[in-house]
Design a protein around this motif. Structure first.
Motif, PDB file in Angstrom:
ATOM      1  N   GLN A 252       0.844  -1.199   0.000  1.00 29.01           N
ATOM      2  CA  GLN A 252       0.000   0.000   0.000  1.00 29.01           C
ATOM      3  C   GLN A 252       0.880   1.250   0.000  1.00 29.01           C
ATOM      4  OE1 GLN A 252      -3.146   0.222   3.120  1.00 29.01           O
ATOM      5  NE2 GLN A 252      -2.511  -1.883   3.560  1.00 29.01           N
ATOM      6  N   THR A 253       0.355   2.295  -0.566  1.00 28.18           N
ATOM      7  CA  THR A 253       1.056   3.574  -0.501  1.00 28.18           C
ATOM      8  C   THR A 253       0.155   4.618   0.148  1.00 28.18           C
ATOM      9  OG1 THR A 253       0.280   4.158  -2.702  1.00 28.18           O
ATOM     10  CG2 THR A 253       2.434   3.116  -2.563  1.00 28.18           C
ATOM     11  N   GLY A 254       0.786   5.648   0.646  1.00 28.15           N
ATOM     12  CA  GLY A 254       0.032   6.735   1.276  1.00 28.15           C
ATOM     13  C   GLY A 254       0.849   8.002   1.216  1.00 28.15           C
ATOM     14  N   PRO A 255       0.248   9.104   1.636  1.00 22.83           N
ATOM     15  CA  PRO A 255       0.986  10.373   1.620  1.00 22.83           C
ATOM     16  C   PRO A 255       2.182  10.302   2.572  1.00 22.83           C
ATOM     17  CG  PRO A 255      -1.119  10.590   2.775  1.00 22.83           C
ATOM     18  CD  PRO A 255      -1.121   9.248   2.149  1.00 22.83           C
ATOM     19  N   TYR A 256       3.247  10.975   2.208  1.00 18.79           N
ATOM     20  CA  TYR A 256       4.430  10.987   3.076  1.00 18.79           C
ATOM     21  C   TYR A 256       4.117  11.735   4.374  1.00 18.79           C
ATOM     22  CZ  TYR A 256       7.222   9.095  -0.703  1.00 18.79           C
ATOM     23  OH  TYR A 256       7.721   8.274  -1.671  1.00 18.79           O
ATOM     24  N   PRO A 257       4.632  11.266   5.490  1.00 26.07           N
ATOM     25  CA  PRO A 257       4.320  11.909   6.776  1.00 26.07           C
ATOM     26  C   PRO A 257       5.214  13.101   7.108  1.00 26.07           C
ATOM     27  CG  PRO A 257       5.680   9.969   7.157  1.00 26.07           C
ATOM     28  CD  PRO A 257       5.450  10.044   5.657  1.00 26.07           C
ATOM     29  N   HIS A 258       6.209  13.383   6.267  1.00 25.51           N
ATOM     30  CA  HIS A 258       7.269  14.320   6.659  1.00 25.51           C
ATOM     31  C   HIS A 258       6.760  15.676   7.137  1.00 25.51           C
ATOM     32  CE1 HIS A 258       9.281  11.257   4.334  1.00 25.51           C
ATOM     33  NE2 HIS A 258      10.448  11.724   4.686  1.00 25.51           N
ATOM     34  N   LEU A 259       5.904  16.272   6.310  1.00 20.87           N
ATOM     35  CA  LEU A 259       5.503  17.642   6.617  1.00 20.87           C
ATOM     36  C   LEU A 259       4.754  17.714   7.951  1.00 20.87           C
ATOM     37  CD1 LEU A 259       6.005  20.326   5.364  1.00 20.87           C
ATOM     38  CD2 LEU A 259       3.890  20.091   4.045  1.00 20.87           C
ATOM     39  N   THR A 260       3.850  16.767   8.157  1.00 14.20           N
ATOM     40  CA  THR A 260       3.127  16.711   9.433  1.00 14.20           C
ATOM     41  C   THR A 260       4.098  16.487  10.583  1.00 14.20           C
ATOM     42  OG1 THR A 260       1.289  15.729   8.236  1.00 14.20           O
ATOM     43  CG2 THR A 260       1.212  15.600  10.635  1.00 14.20           C
ATOM     44  N   MET A 261       5.068  15.615  10.377  1.00  9.38           N
ATOM     45  CA  MET A 261       6.044  15.338  11.440  1.00  9.38           C
ATOM     46  C   MET A 261       6.863  16.572  11.785  1.00  9.38           C
ATOM     47  SD  MET A 261       7.445  11.485  10.703  1.00  9.38           S
ATOM     48  CE  MET A 261       8.320  11.481  12.273  1.00  9.38           C
ATOM     49  N   ILE A 262       7.166  17.383  10.767  1.00  9.85           N
ATOM     50  CA  ILE A 262       7.951  18.601  11.025  1.00  9.85           C
ATOM     51  C   ILE A 262       7.100  19.633  11.769  1.00  9.85           C
ATOM     52  CG2 ILE A 262       9.128  20.570   9.967  1.00  9.85           C
ATOM     53  CD1 ILE A 262       9.775  18.624   7.583  1.00  9.85           C
ATOM     54  N   VAL A 263       5.934  19.913  11.210  1.00  9.22           N
ATOM     55  CA  VAL A 263       5.116  20.999  11.760  1.00  9.22           C
ATOM     56  C   VAL A 263       4.673  20.683  13.188  1.00  9.22           C
ATOM     57  CG1 VAL A 263       2.980  22.297  11.476  1.00  9.22           C
ATOM     58  CG2 VAL A 263       4.398  21.786   9.490  1.00  9.22           C
ATOM     59  N   LYS A 264       4.335  19.416  13.452  1.00  9.32           N
ATOM     60  CA  LYS A 264       3.918  19.015  14.810  1.00  9.32           C
ATOM     61  C   LYS A 264       5.104  18.509  15.643  1.00  9.32           C
ATOM     62  CE  LYS A 264      -0.778  17.517  13.553  1.00  9.32           C
ATOM     63  NZ  LYS A 264      -1.763  17.848  14.595  1.00  9.32           N
ATOM     64  N   GLN A 265       6.271  18.415  15.027  1.00  9.61           N
ATOM     65  CA  GLN A 265       7.469  17.912  15.713  1.00  9.61           C
ATOM     66  C   GLN A 265       7.206  16.554  16.362  1.00  9.61           C
ATOM     67  OE1 GLN A 265      10.278  20.823  17.115  1.00  9.61           O
ATOM     68  NE2 GLN A 265       8.736  22.422  17.107  1.00  9.61           N
ATOM     69  N   LEU A 266       6.727  15.629  15.542  1.00 14.11           N
ATOM     70  CA  LEU A 266       6.379  14.287  16.023  1.00 14.11           C
ATOM     71  C   LEU A 266       7.603  13.370  16.023  1.00 14.11           C
ATOM     72  CD1 LEU A 266       3.064  13.708  14.003  1.00 14.11           C
ATOM     73  CD2 LEU A 266       3.342  14.690  16.301  1.00 14.11           C
ATOM     74  N   LYS A 267       7.540  12.389  16.891  1.00 13.98           N
ATOM     75  CA  LYS A 267       8.580  11.358  16.961  1.00 13.98           C
ATOM     76  C   LYS A 267       7.925  10.002  16.725  1.00 13.98           C
ATOM     77  CE  LYS A 267      10.792  10.871  20.958  1.00 13.98           C
ATOM     78  NZ  LYS A 267      11.762  11.261  21.998  1.00 13.98           N
TER      79      LYS A 267
END
Lengths: 329, 329
Positions: A252-267
């Motif tokens: 399966q493919t999905g949208p990349y999480p990068h931008l959300t991870m940056i803006v919310k500073q997720l780990k």
């Protein structure tokens, strides 16, 4: 002469497992030599990881990988007396001759009234996975809100209960109304059936309008896309499983999480319980302590008969189990 | 009466920015009141984050967001004497009247020979981003191997140099042979042009056959899929940017990272330098120290003229710059 029944992976899984992937074989076992024991399986585990690791660690024709609770029925090794029980990584087989390597004796003071099968579940690998995910990976703190998916499974159900013990708000997602009822019984603050909620986004928002501090991830795929958007800033995600994708023939493919991870500073961190093997004895005692105090409930989905192992495994992958899926020989 | 030129976002970007997204306006500024200063921009910054945050934090008709180095040309605020310089988050404008809020004086002992424009680059936000990504997020250790992409950019070029200072092996990816030559000059151990290597997987394997301990991620998209597979077990990924996707009209998709993250027990963390704002003064001093010792080289891509800001911004997004993209008024 003892005959061992074994389940062989005849052909690597391609998509969802089929009966034809498995073959029951019988082999004659030799007498145990000095230092060896003969084990008889009592309970066997089926777990989602087997679907994943079959591809990495097995060849066609190998016995299926897996863990069992076994009784020592012959012994030429004083460390494992006849009648004692061990957890053994022997694979899908009824009888095993081996030296002591890789055998873990059942906890010395295992309570009378507690089924030994729990050594494959809440007081075993799934329980340890839940505990380490919460403490070592998420560092879950009192007062935080935790999301867990596949929440009625062997790992998820323990995750939610430990999080409650730690004074957290727990939201669980599962795939049937019976599972949701089970989660409520376990003390989950919120639980919903992701198959019937219509909008997963709305369900997550409703269950915790402020979002989630922590997310114990067992499912992956599109669930993860939606959940990511509901994380609070500095949210932490323990990536334990991604069962929604285990049977895909094309990933399966999905949208990349990068931008959300940056803006919310997720780990986000992927993990396996083996990383903390040095802590296992102490951790199992803690889990047993909570169980004895009634703070940890354990439910099992028991399939009878060694011949039904493939069916139990496929049932697990279809989400038929509530709690830990076990095969009783 | 002073006239300020400003650049307005007339319409939200849809795909790659166009000239028609921007409009140059002139406004008359009032005289500074008590407590206020009049600033004149000297250097302005264009950065990839502007493409991202325009959508989140701006409305159509707003001035473009951004930071500048400005000279105080009138002052009714003793904290900011005439002739002194500040870093100001004033946006894309030549002149600003403001009270002191949000102004940071240039470091007291800024060396004579160092251009003040570096306060927007190596001794500013991009340098801090590199430093915190390495120290706070990755916890990079001596002897480890680090991968950085967009390595010839404002952040990437500092990342690689700090990693070298820490005794690490550094592999950089960039989009032109001139950039690769620049990386070699900076002391990168390995550098390649991802546009001409044919197979990114092979290039990464060749540069570090044992894989990567750490990955400083500026690009996202399919680069990240390939890089993930080359991480060592327990690898750490600092998610700083995903420039490959900033101009997409429909978000790119890719395979979910979950299974790789579990099996390799990888950690990924998104971050912004603002998280460690309390450390900025000390961190800027450390960066300046390295610069003065010649351990940190700084290169700039300077566009002349305030009227060329949109062109400089679009050039940045096309990867035209080597080092920090700066506009000199």
């Amino acid at each position: 002469m003892v005959q061992a029944k074994t389940w062989i992976l005849t052909k690597h899984f391609d998509g969802f497992p089929k009966d034809s992937n498995f073959e029951l074989k019988v082999e004659e076992l030799p007498e145990p030599k000095d230092g060896e024991v003969l084990l008889e399986a009592v309970f066997l585990s089926v777990d989602p990881y087997m679907r994943v690791f079959s591809r990495f660690s097995m060849n066609e024709g190998n016995m299926m990988i897996g863990t069992q609770v076994a009784r020592v029925i012959q012994s030429k090794n004083p460390a494992f007396p006849v009648g004692s029980h061990v957890v053994a990584r022997s694979g899908w087989r009824t009888h095993t001759v081996c030296d002591g390597t890789g055998l873990t004796p059942i906890m010395a003071d295992w309570p009378q009234g507690v089924s030994l099968s729990l050594a494959l579940g809440t007081i075993g690998m799934p329980g340890l996975t839940a505990l380490y995910g919460i403490e070592e990976v998420l560092g879950l703190q009192k007062g935080e809100t935790l999301l867990v998916n596949a929440a009625a499974g062997a790992v998820g159900s323990v995750v939610g209960q430990i999080a409650k013990l730690k004074g957290c708000k727990v939201v669980g997602s599962a795939g049937s109304d019976a599972k949701v009822a089970f989660l409520k019984k376990l003390g989950f603050d919120e639980a919903f059936n992701y198959k019937t909620v219509g909008s997963l986004e709305e369900a997550l928002k409703k269950a915790s309008p402020d979002g989630y501090d922590c997310f114990f991830e067992n499912v992956g795929g599109s669930f993860s896309d939606v959940a990511l958007q509901q994380m609070k800033n500095f949210g932490r995600i323990a990536v334990c499983g991604s069962i929604s994708g285990y049977n895909d023939t094309t990933p399966q493919t999905g949208p990349y999480p990068h931008l959300t991870m940056i803006v919310k500073q997720l780990k986000m961190e992927g993990f396996m319980q083996t990383r903390w093997e040095h802590k296992h004895p102490e951790s199992l005692k803690r889990l047993m302590g909570w169980l004895k105090e009634g703070k940890l409930q354990s439910r099992e989905h028991v399939t009878k008969g060694f011949e039904n192992m493939p069916a139990a495994f496929m049932g697990l992958l279809r989400g038929e189990n509530i709690g830990k899926a076990i095969v009783a020989v």
